[in-house]
Design an enzyme around this catalytic site. Structure first.
Site, mmCIF file in Angstrom:
data_model
loop_
_atom_site.group_PDB
_atom_site.id
_atom_site.type_symbol
_atom_site.label_atom_id
_atom_site.label_comp_id
_atom_site.label_asym_id
_atom_site.label_seq_id
_atom_site.Cartn_x
_atom_site.Cartn_y
_atom_site.Cartn_z
ATOM 1 N N SER A 97 -12.350 11.166 0.247
ATOM 2 C CA SER A 97 -13.041 12.112 -0.640
ATOM 3 C C SER A 97 -12.405 12.053 -2.018
ATOM 4 O O SER A 97 -11.213 12.333 -2.178
ATOM 5 C CB SER A 97 -12.918 13.534 -0.094
ATOM 6 O OG SER A 97 -13.214 14.458 -1.137
ATOM 7 N N HIS A 147 -16.730 9.215 -0.236
ATOM 8 C CA HIS A 147 -17.285 10.551 0.027
ATOM 9 C C HIS A 147 -17.219 11.396 -1.244
ATOM 10 O O HIS A 147 -16.153 11.548 -1.845
ATOM 11 C CB HIS A 147 -16.462 11.201 1.146
ATOM 12 C CG HIS A 147 -16.962 12.531 1.616
ATOM 13 N ND1 HIS A 147 -17.958 12.668 2.560
ATOM 14 C CD2 HIS A 147 -16.579 13.787 1.287
ATOM 15 C CE1 HIS A 147 -18.164 13.958 2.798
ATOM 16 N NE2 HIS A 147 -17.336 14.658 2.035
ATOM 17 N N ASP A 191 -17.973 15.036 -2.927
ATOM 18 C CA ASP A 191 -18.164 16.445 -2.614
ATOM 19 C C ASP A 191 -18.813 17.183 -3.782
ATOM 20 O O ASP A 191 -18.171 17.435 -4.803
ATOM 21 C CB ASP A 191 -16.809 17.084 -2.288
ATOM 22 C CG ASP A 191 -16.302 16.656 -0.921
ATOM 23 O OD1 ASP A 191 -17.069 16.781 0.054
ATOM 24 O OD2 ASP A 191 -15.153 16.167 -0.829
ATOM 25 N N MET A 214 -20.265 20.555 -5.223
ATOM 26 C CA MET A 214 -20.117 22.006 -4.989
ATOM 27 C C MET A 214 -20.733 22.776 -6.152
ATOM 28 O O MET A 214 -20.609 22.356 -7.309
ATOM 29 C CB MET A 214 -18.635 22.366 -4.882
ATOM 30 C CG MET A 214 -17.894 21.582 -3.800
ATOM 31 S SD MET A 214 -16.222 22.200 -3.598
ATOM 32 C CE MET A 214 -15.565 20.984 -2.454
ATOM 33 N N HIS A 227 -21.989 14.617 -0.071
ATOM 34 C CA HIS A 227 -21.916 15.852 0.715
ATOM 35 C C HIS A 227 -22.291 17.019 -0.188
ATOM 36 O O HIS A 227 -21.513 17.402 -1.068
ATOM 37 C CB HIS A 227 -20.472 15.993 1.248
ATOM 38 C CG HIS A 227 -20.222 17.236 2.030
ATOM 39 N ND1 HIS A 227 -18.954 17.628 2.391
ATOM 40 C CD2 HIS A 227 -21.056 18.174 2.540
ATOM 41 C CE1 HIS A 227 -19.024 18.761 3.079
ATOM 42 N NE2 HIS A 227 -20.279 19.115 3.181
ATOM 43 N N MET A 250 -22.649 20.680 -0.995
ATOM 44 C CA MET A 250 -22.276 22.053 -0.654
ATOM 45 C C MET A 250 -22.936 22.937 -1.699
ATOM 46 O O MET A 250 -22.267 23.538 -2.566
ATOM 47 C CB MET A 250 -20.744 22.188 -0.646
ATOM 48 C CG MET A 250 -20.134 21.519 0.588
ATOM 49 S SD MET A 250 -18.389 21.153 0.408
ATOM 50 C CE MET A 250 -18.504 19.571 -0.447
ATOM 51 N N MET A 271 -17.522 20.174 9.888
ATOM 52 C CA MET A 271 -16.509 20.666 8.958
ATOM 53 C C MET A 271 -15.324 21.207 9.753
ATOM 54 O O MET A 271 -15.481 22.117 10.574
ATOM 55 C CB MET A 271 -17.075 21.793 8.075
ATOM 56 C CG MET A 271 -18.159 21.368 7.098
ATOM 57 S SD MET A 271 -17.705 20.034 5.981
ATOM 58 C CE MET A 271 -16.273 20.709 5.153
ATOM 59 N N ASP A 279 -14.862 16.261 8.500
ATOM 60 C CA ASP A 279 -14.507 16.516 7.102
ATOM 61 C C ASP A 279 -13.589 17.730 6.997
ATOM 62 O O ASP A 279 -14.006 18.858 7.271
ATOM 63 C CB ASP A 279 -15.788 16.744 6.297
ATOM 64 C CG ASP A 279 -15.533 16.766 4.801
ATOM 65 O OD1 ASP A 279 -14.379 16.541 4.384
ATOM 66 O OD2 ASP A 279 -16.500 17.006 4.051
#
Ligand code: DX5
Ligand code: ZN
Length: 230
Positions: free
Chosen positions: A10, A35, A37, A39, A68, A70, A139, A175
Site C-alpha cells: 500500500s 494497492h 488507498d 479515502m 481500494h 474507502m 479488512m 488488508d
C-alpha cells in the site's frame, strides 16, 4: 485461477512526495500488485487522493493497479477511476445501500470488482454477491490509517469466506496489519493477496529500495510456508 500468494504494497506507507518512483521501486523489488488507498474524510476519518492521482501513477505501474475505495458514495466515481487506469476497484459493502449495483457498475466499466468488509461486518454479507465479484477484501484493521494492529478475530472470517467461495474465481485479499508474523495466519486461513503498507516500506526509501525487496520476500516466504503446511 492461480492461487499463488500475491503481495500488494500500500503506497499509503510510502513517500508522498515520490509516489511514481515508489511504485517503480516496489515493482522492481518484486511486488505483485500496487494497492492504492482512496479515502474521503467521510466514510473513513482520513483523506488521501482521487482519480487524477491514479491517472498520474498509471504509467509508473506495470503490474496491477488495485484501487481500494474507502469513500461513500461510490457509484459517481467509478468511471473516473476506471478511466484513470484501475485494474481492480474495490468498494465497501458498508458504503451504501446498493452494493450489487456498484459491483455491476465496476465490471461494466471494464474493471475487476472487489468487495471490502469492515471488521464488524460478517462473512455472510458477501454470500449473495459471490458471482458478481472477483475479489473480497477482508479488512483486518478498521479502515482509515496505516500502521494499525492486526485484528485476529478476522481469521475465522477468512476461513468462512474461503469455504463459501468454493471453486469460484474469487481471490481473498487481506488488508491491515499484515507483517511476516501475521501473513502466515492469513494464508493458512485461505488468503491469496496480502496488502502491506508499513511492513513493506519500513527501512527503505526510493534511494535505498533493497529493504523493500527483503520485506516483500520475508512476508511472501512466511505466507507460502504456512499455506504449504496448512
Ligand atoms: C487501511 C488501508 C490499508 C493500509 C495498510 O485503511 O486500507 O491498505 O494502508 O497499512 P498497514 O499495512 O500499515 O496496516
Ligand atoms: Zn487498503
Amino acid at each position: 485461477m492461480t492461487r499463488a500468494i500475491k503481495i500488494a504494497p500500500s503506497i499509503l506507507a510510502s513517500d508522498f512526495a515520490a509516489f511514481g518512483a515508489e511504485c517503480e521501486a516496489i515493482e522492481a523489488q518484486g511486488c505483485d500488485w500496487v494497492h492504492i488507498d482512496v479515502m474521503d474524510g467521510h466514510f473513513v476519518p482520513n483523506l488521501t487522493f482521487g482519480p487524477p492521482m491514479c491517472a498520474a501513477l498509471r504509467p509508473h505501474i506495470k503490474t496491477v493497479m488495485d484501487v481500494h475505495l474507502m469513500i461513500a458514495p461510490v457509484d459517481p466515481y467509478i468511471d473516473a477511476f476506471a478511466k484513470a487506469g484501475a485494474d481492480i476497484i474495490t468498494a465497501h459493502v458498508e458504503a451504501g445501500p446498493h452494493i450489487h449495483r456498484t459491483l455491476q457498475a465496476i465490471r461494466g466499466a471494464g474493471c475487476k470488482a472487489g468487495l471490502a468488509l469492515n471488521p464488524g461486518t460478517p462473512a455472510e454479507a458477501a454470500a449473495p454477491l459471490l458471482d458478481d465479484l472477483d475479489l473480497i477484501c477482508v479488512m483486518t484493521v478498521n479502515p482509515g490509517f496505516g500502521g494499525q494492529k492486526f485484528i485476529h478475530s478476522q481469521l475465522d472470517k477468512i476461513k468462512a469466506l474461503r469455504a463459501m467461495i468454493g471453486d469460484r474465481p474469487v481471490e481473498i485479499e487481506i488488508d491491515g496489519g499484515v507483517t511476516a508474523e501475521t501473513a502466515p495466519l492469513c494464508s493458512a486461513a485461505g488468503a491469496d493477496v496480502l496488502v502491506a503498507g508499513s511492513a513493506v516500506f519500513k527501512g527503505g526509501s526510493v534511494s535505498n529500495p533493497a529493504p523493500y525487496g527483503e520485506n516483500i520476500r520475508k512476508i511472501r516466504a512466511a505466507a507460502e510456508n504456512a499455506r504449504a503446511a496448512a
